[in-house]
Structures are given as structure tokens and as C-alpha cells.
Design a protein around this motif. Structure first.
Motif, PDB file in Angstrom:
ATOM      1  N   ALA A 264      -4.568   9.568   3.554  1.00 43.67           N
ATOM      2  CA  ALA A 264      -3.892   8.960   2.396  1.00 43.67           C
ATOM      3  C   ALA A 264      -2.922  10.020   1.844  1.00 43.67           C
ATOM      4  O   ALA A 264      -3.131  10.587   0.775  1.00 43.67           O
TER       5      ALA A 264
ATOM      6  N   LEU B 218       5.876   4.193   1.272  1.00 45.76           N
ATOM      7  CA  LEU B 218       6.622   5.457   1.359  1.00 45.76           C
ATOM      8  C   LEU B 218       7.306   5.598   2.722  1.00 45.76           C
ATOM      9  O   LEU B 218       8.460   6.033   2.808  1.00 45.76           O
TER      10      LEU B 218
ATOM     11  N   ASP C 127      10.222   3.222   2.804  1.00 43.57           N
ATOM     12  CA  ASP C 127      11.354   3.758   2.025  1.00 43.57           C
ATOM     13  C   ASP C 127      12.077   4.865   2.796  1.00 43.57           C
ATOM     14  O   ASP C 127      13.315   4.937   2.788  1.00 43.57           O
TER      15      ASP C 127
ATOM     16  N   SER D 215      -0.086   9.943   0.519  1.00 45.57           N
ATOM     17  CA  SER D 215       0.747   9.674  -0.655  1.00 45.57           C
ATOM     18  C   SER D 215       0.252  10.441  -1.883  1.00 45.57           C
ATOM     19  O   SER D 215       1.052  10.845  -2.729  1.00 45.57           O
ATOM     20  N   TYR D 216      -1.045  10.668  -1.989  1.00 46.14           N
ATOM     21  CA  TYR D 216      -1.613  11.437  -3.099  1.00 46.14           C
ATOM     22  C   TYR D 216      -1.016  12.840  -3.112  1.00 46.14           C
ATOM     23  O   TYR D 216      -0.586  13.346  -4.155  1.00 46.14           O
TER      24      TYR D 216
ATOM     25  N   GLU E  52       0.865  -1.177   0.000  1.00 44.54           N
ATOM     26  CA  GLU E  52       0.000   0.000   0.000  1.00 44.54           C
ATOM     27  C   GLU E  52       0.904   1.231   0.000  1.00 44.54           C
ATOM     28  O   GLU E  52       1.875   1.313   0.764  1.00 44.54           O
ATOM     29  N   THR E  53       0.586   2.206  -0.852  1.00 42.08           N
ATOM     30  CA  THR E  53       1.531   3.293  -1.113  1.00 42.08           C
ATOM     31  C   THR E  53       1.971   4.045   0.144  1.00 42.08           C
ATOM     32  O   THR E  53       3.180   4.250   0.341  1.00 42.08           O
ATOM     33  N   PRO E  54       1.082   4.485   1.035  1.00 41.17           N
ATOM     34  CA  PRO E  54       1.567   5.195   2.229  1.00 41.17           C
ATOM     35  C   PRO E  54       2.529   4.347   3.070  1.00 41.17           C
ATOM     36  O   PRO E  54       3.548   4.853   3.553  1.00 41.17           O
TER      37      PRO E  54
ATOM     38  N   GLU F 190       1.763  13.867  -1.477  1.00 36.11           N
ATOM     39  CA  GLU F 190       3.225  13.794  -1.599  1.00 36.11           C
ATOM     40  C   GLU F 190       3.628  13.567  -3.061  1.00 36.11           C
ATOM     41  O   GLU F 190       4.582  14.192  -3.552  1.00 36.11           O
ATOM     42  N   SER F 191       2.894  12.705  -3.750  1.00 36.86           N
ATOM     43  CA  SER F 191       3.268  12.408  -5.138  1.00 36.86           C
ATOM     44  C   SER F 191       3.016  13.604  -6.049  1.00 36.86           C
ATOM     45  O   SER F 191       3.703  13.791  -7.046  1.00 36.86           O
TER      46      SER F 191
ATOM     47  N   SER G 269       6.171  11.617   4.116  1.00 33.60           N
ATOM     48  CA  SER G 269       6.566  10.288   4.620  1.00 33.60           C
ATOM     49  C   SER G 269       7.871  10.370   5.404  1.00 33.60           C
ATOM     50  O   SER G 269       8.057   9.647   6.385  1.00 33.60           O
TER      51      SER G 269
END
Lengths: 307, 251
Positions: free
Chosen positions: A284, A15, A18, A286-287, A10-12, A289-290, A297
Motif C-alpha cells: 500500500a 495514483l 494519474d 500510497s501511505y 482505491e488510492t494506489p 508517497e503521501s 507511483s
């Protein structure tokens, strides 16, 4: 040691993972889908919590975890359990595993993003609005009713009116149209929430501890999360700077609600009034941040690391 | 006016309602959860003027938070039996519960107990959290254990500290007072400390006591105790505390 709990892809989650890797921090991932290979115990003695968590073939004392990031999904929806009978041993084990994990996180001295109890205020938007107001934010004029006549009067008073769910379920904001008014008698069976539309710029503020990331959103849609569906165009996001006092208000609001990490939905009017619609306890991010490159993150990773 | 908000089947609440009304709280309205969801007209507003609600019950009574002096609130859920079987039943349940959280928030103090993000009538905490808090408050606690391999389904059964059938007694904290069994002073003080820590004005605290050594041990807590266990003295104090804001009137 930091514990990440959820679905690693899951993207969050990915991130934050990472960011911890690039920070050189030690962490372990509790992959929710591999629940069957895990064990957990919790003991409370004289107010002190102890216990062990076994995962990925290793065993950890819960005392080792100084930071916890949880994005657990409802285990009933895990692919491994979706066809499981209600009384299956797998379902019962999974329930007890995540219940033990959650109960430990609620009282653990670790930094937990976020604990379950304070997330509860987001279950009811008008309940949360009453809490938000105490922190100095404006809240939109809101009517919840099952009386169509009151809706007609509210619309006549405010002009453009939106409606949305009271709870977090089916939470899409829609403009109240003449077509909707032709069906307004339907609210008699269940009270519905209406709000005066607020003109201005949407700003999503993520707070992580005392760090603040503001993102301005440009769109013609009523609900920018569904901009393409509602207006045909995607919303445009860009980093924004908040005045120091507003940033401080956001930090105090999140802390006051007991949230280490929050996504705060604001609208700033042309007259510079700041309306707050909602505080999301599991954003959410990540939306945002991207779209903007804002290092949200990394801030979460830093917070979990004690910084 | 004063309000008793409860289920029609809550014998403890009905006992307290009649006892409090006999102590001069007037008008004292009994509002059951069923009344609030069946043919009631709702108006709940939040905005620049604060948060208010006005509900007209099927029997014609109007409940308006601006005229409420004090409340005994024992709501645990929103009964929607009349909607059972409708296509959007689950959605309606979520929406009604969210509405109830919000309108209960508009009720003025004194309120026993106020709504919380963990429950409509105060925080319904997990037993593990209660044990942890009880120990912080100075109550003796047994070692609490739970694990992924326990033979319990918490979606169906409440986890308890003591085995079912263990004799316990219930002390009820109301502000600075403790009702029920006669407790040693340090245990009574710890009970009051737990209620303060839990920010729960009216808290039932379950205790076990060993007959041989008179050792009191924490066994559980609830924001919705059986008020009858506190007896008439509890009602006297509850009436006194409810009477503080007697000036509000809808006349």
C-alpha cells in the motif's frame, strides 16, 4: 497499452492512473465492480498466448497489453456480489472472468505488477524469511511453538519479545507482556510465532524494477502501521538514502522473489545490521508517497511503460 | 533418517514407503499429516543459525531436520479436523499452513518434492500454465482455451485439457530418468525438459496417444503422481537418489 485492474478509486490504483495520465501513456482501466459488462478469452497454442478482453464497450487483443497493474480484491467481497448465493450465475461468471484474467497474466510476456505465483512467499513469514536470508539480510531470531516452556526460555534469553501471526492473517505485531504470559498455555492448540525484538530504525523500501525508494519511520510503537493505536502518536515518515550496496541487495531480493514491485520492511540497528522482516508483494505504497512525496507511483507507471 | 510425509490415505505413498524401506533405507519414518497436527509438540526456529525444526509426535518419535537424510514429501494440505467447529478454525488453518510451508523448507535435499510457494509438495500450477510450459519444453500440445463464459466452477472442479474419460497414460520423471510407458526419445527428452523448467524433481506427466499414428500429446502434469505407475524401477532409482546423503545420523 497498459491495463490497470482493480477498483479505480482505491488510492494506489488512482495514483498509478494519474501518473500514467501525466506521462501521456495509453491505458485502460478494468474496473472490477463492472465485471458484468466484461468478457475475456484466452487461447494457448504452441506456447503462444492469444485472446481478447472486452471492457468499457471496446474489445482488445491481449497482445496489445505490454504492461499490467493488478490490485484485484477478492471478488466475493464486491458489493455487487456480497449477497449472491454460492451457486449464482453472477458469481460463477465473475470467478471465470478473473480466473481467465489471472491465468493470462501469469504467462503473458507483458510486464505484470505483480504476478500471483511469486506473491505466494508472503503467505508464510518464516518461509519467506528463509528466502530473505539467502540475499544477505539478517532475520530476527524466531521461535514458532505450541510449547509454553519454550516461550518462557525464549523470553528469558532475549528479553523483549514480540509475537505475530505466522501467515498474513491478523498480522499485527505485539510485544509479549507479563499479561500475555499468564495466558501462554493457549498456544497449545495452535503454534504461535515469537521473535526477539530488534532495536533500530524502521525503514520501508519500495523497489520498482531497479528503482529504490527508502522511507524511514520514527515511532515508539511496536508496529508502526498501528502507531496511533499502540503509542498514541502517529508515526513520522521521511525519505531516506540507502547505501548503494544495501539498495542493490533490496533490488536483488525483490527480483529473486520474482516481484517487479515490492515493499520491503527493514530495521537498521545502531550497529548497522540490516534486518529484513518481510517483503510485501502488494504494498500500500500510497501511505508512504503521501507522507514523503516520493514518486513511487510514477516509478510504477514508468515500469509499466517499459522504462 | 529418511522421511515419508504423506496422508495416511495415500495408497501410493504407503506402497513406496514399504518398497523403499525394503531397499535398505533405515531408519525410514512414516509421518502422516494427521500425526503432525494431533498432539504434536512443535519447535521451529529461524535465525542466525539458519532454520530448524524439531517435532515430537504423539507416539514419542522425534523428527529433527538436522538428522534427515532425504524425504519423500506428498503433503497437499494440513488436516485440522480435530479443530473443526472451533471459533478460530479458519485462522488456525492459515497459521498451520504457513507453519507447514516453513518447516518443510528446512528439510534438506534430496527431497521429492520440496515445498513451493504454490504448494506444500511442489508447485501446483494451473493447467494453462502447464500447457504453456509443456510447449516451451517441446511437448506437443493441443490448443488450450478458457473464457469468462465457460461452464465450470474452478473452486469445485479442476480444469482439464482433455475431456473427462479420455484415455491417458502417466510418465514419471525423476531427475534424468523417465518411468512408466515406453516413450519415443524426443518425447522422453521433452518430459525431462518440462520437469527441469518446472524445477520439480519428481513430476508426473499425463499424455494421450493416438493409436493410429502413435502421436503423443501433453494432457496434464502433477508434482504428486501415483508412484505405483513407475513400478519397481522407479523405486530403485528413488532409493538410489535418496541414499546420497546417508551420512547424517541422530545416533
Amino acid at each position: 497499452m497498459i491495463l490497470l485492474c482493480g477498483i479505480p478509486t482505491e488510492t494506489p490504483m488512482a495514483l498509478v492512473s494519474d501518473a500514467l495520465t501525466s506521462n501521456g501513456r495509453r491505458y485502460v482501466v478494468l474496473n472490477q465492480r463492472k465485471f458484468a459488462s466484461m468478457k475475456m478469452s484466452l487461447d494457448i497454442n504452441g506456447g503462444k498466448t492469444t485472446g481478447r478482453l472486452q471492457l468499457n464497450g471496446d474489445s482488445y487483443s491481449v497482445d496489445e497489453f505490454t504492461g499490467v497493474f493488478t490490485r484485484l480484491m477478492d471478488y466475493h467481497h464486491l458489493p455487487e456480489l456480497k449477497d449472491a448465493p454460492a451457486d449464482s450465475p453472477e458469481l460463477k461468471f465473475c470467478s471465470n472472468l478473473f480466473e481467465t484474467l489471472t491465468r493470462w497474466a501469469e504467462i503473458s510476456p507483458a510486464r505484470v505488477v505483480n504476478r500471483v505465483a511469486p506473491m505466494g512467499s508472503n503467505f508464510s513469514k518464516p518461509y519467506q524469511a528463509q528466502l530473505i536470508k539467502r540475499f544477505g539480510f539478517e532475520v530476527p531470531e524466531t521461535l514458532i511453538t505450541n510449547d509454553p516452556e519454550l516461550v518462557r526460555a525464549f523470553r528469558a534469553r532475549h528479553g523483549r519479545v514480540i509475537y505475530k501471526s505466522i501467515s498474513g492473517v491478523r498480522s499485527i505485531v505485539q510485544t509479549l507482556t507479563d499479561d500475555d504470559m499468564s495466558r501462554i498455555d493457549n498456544i497449545r492448540w495452535c503454534p504461535t510465532q515469537f521473535q526477539a525484538f530488534v532495536e533500530g530504525t524502521n525503514v520501508r523500501v519500495h523497489t520498482v524494477g531497479e528503482k529504490v525508494f527508502a522511507t524511514a519511520i520514527s515511532t515508539d510503537a511496536t508496529d508502526y502501521r498501528y502507531a496511533h493505536r499502540q503509542s498514541g502518536d502517529h508515526a513520522e515518515l521521511r525519505p531516506a538514502e540507502l547505501a548503494d550496496d544495501l539498495a542493490e541487495m533490496c533490488v536483488k531480493l525483490s527480483a529473486g522473489l520474482g516481484l517487479a514491485f515490492a515493499g520491503i520492511d527493514l530495521k537498521i540497528t545502531p550497529e548497522n545490521y540490516v534486518y529484513c522482516f518481510e517483503v510485501n508483494p502488494s504494498p500500500a505504497f500510497s501511505y508512504y508517497e503521501s507522507q514523503t512525496g516520493q514518486p513511487i507511483s510514477r516509478a510504477v507507471a514508468d515500469y509499466l511503460s517499459g522504462n | 533418517m529418511w522421511l515419508m510425509i504423506c496422508s495416511a490415505h495415500d495408497a501410493s505413498a504407503l506402497w513406496a514407503f514399504h518398497g523403499l524401506r525394503a531397499r535398505g533405507l533405515h531408519p525410514f519414518e512414516l509421518v502422516t499429516d494427521e500425526m503432525l497436527t494431533t498432539r504434536a509438540r512443535w519447535e521451529h526456529t529461524v535465525g542466525v543459525d539458519g532454520a530448524n525444526f524439531n517435532v515430537t509426535l504423539a507416539d514419542g518419535r522425534i523428527i529433527d531436520n538436522r538428522y534427515v537424510n532425504g524425504v519423500v514429501n506428498r503433503l497437499t494440505h494440513v488436516p485440522l479436523q480435530h479443530l473443526a467447529g472451533t471459533p478460530d478454525f479458519e485462522y488456525a488453518q492459515q497459521e498451520y499452513t504457513a507453519l507447514f510451508m516453513s518447516w518443510l523448507k528446512t528439510l534438506p535435499a534430496p527431497i521429492f518434492n520440496g515445498v513451493h510457494s504454490q504448494g506444500l509438495s511442489g508447485a501446483w500450477r494451473h493447467v494453462s500454465e502447464w500447457v504453456w510450459m509443456a510447449a516451451q519444453s517441446g511437448l506437443p500440445t493441443a490448443t488450450y482455451s478458457q473464457s469468462s463464459h465457460d461452464n465450470i466452477d474452478e473452486t469445485k472442479h479442476l480444469r482439464r485439457i482433455v475431456p473427462d474419460g479420455t484415455p491417458t497414460t502417466m510418465a514419471i520423471v525423476l531427475g534424468d530418468y523417465v518411468f512408466g510407458p515406453t516413450l519415443p526419445p524426443h518425447i522422453a527428452d521433452a518430459c525431462k525438459a518440462l520437469a527441469r523448467l518446472a524445477r520439480t524433481r519428481l513430476l508426473g506427466i499425463e499424455l494421450t496417444v493416438s493409436q493410429s499414428h502413435r502421436l503423443w500429446t501433453f494432457a496434464g502434469a502433477t508434482p504428486m503422481p501415483d508412484l505405483r505407475l513407475g513400478g519397481e524401477s522407479l523405486l530403485n532409482e528413488l532409493a538410489r537418489q535418496l541414499y546420497v546423503n546417508r551420512r547424517r545420523s541422530n545416533s
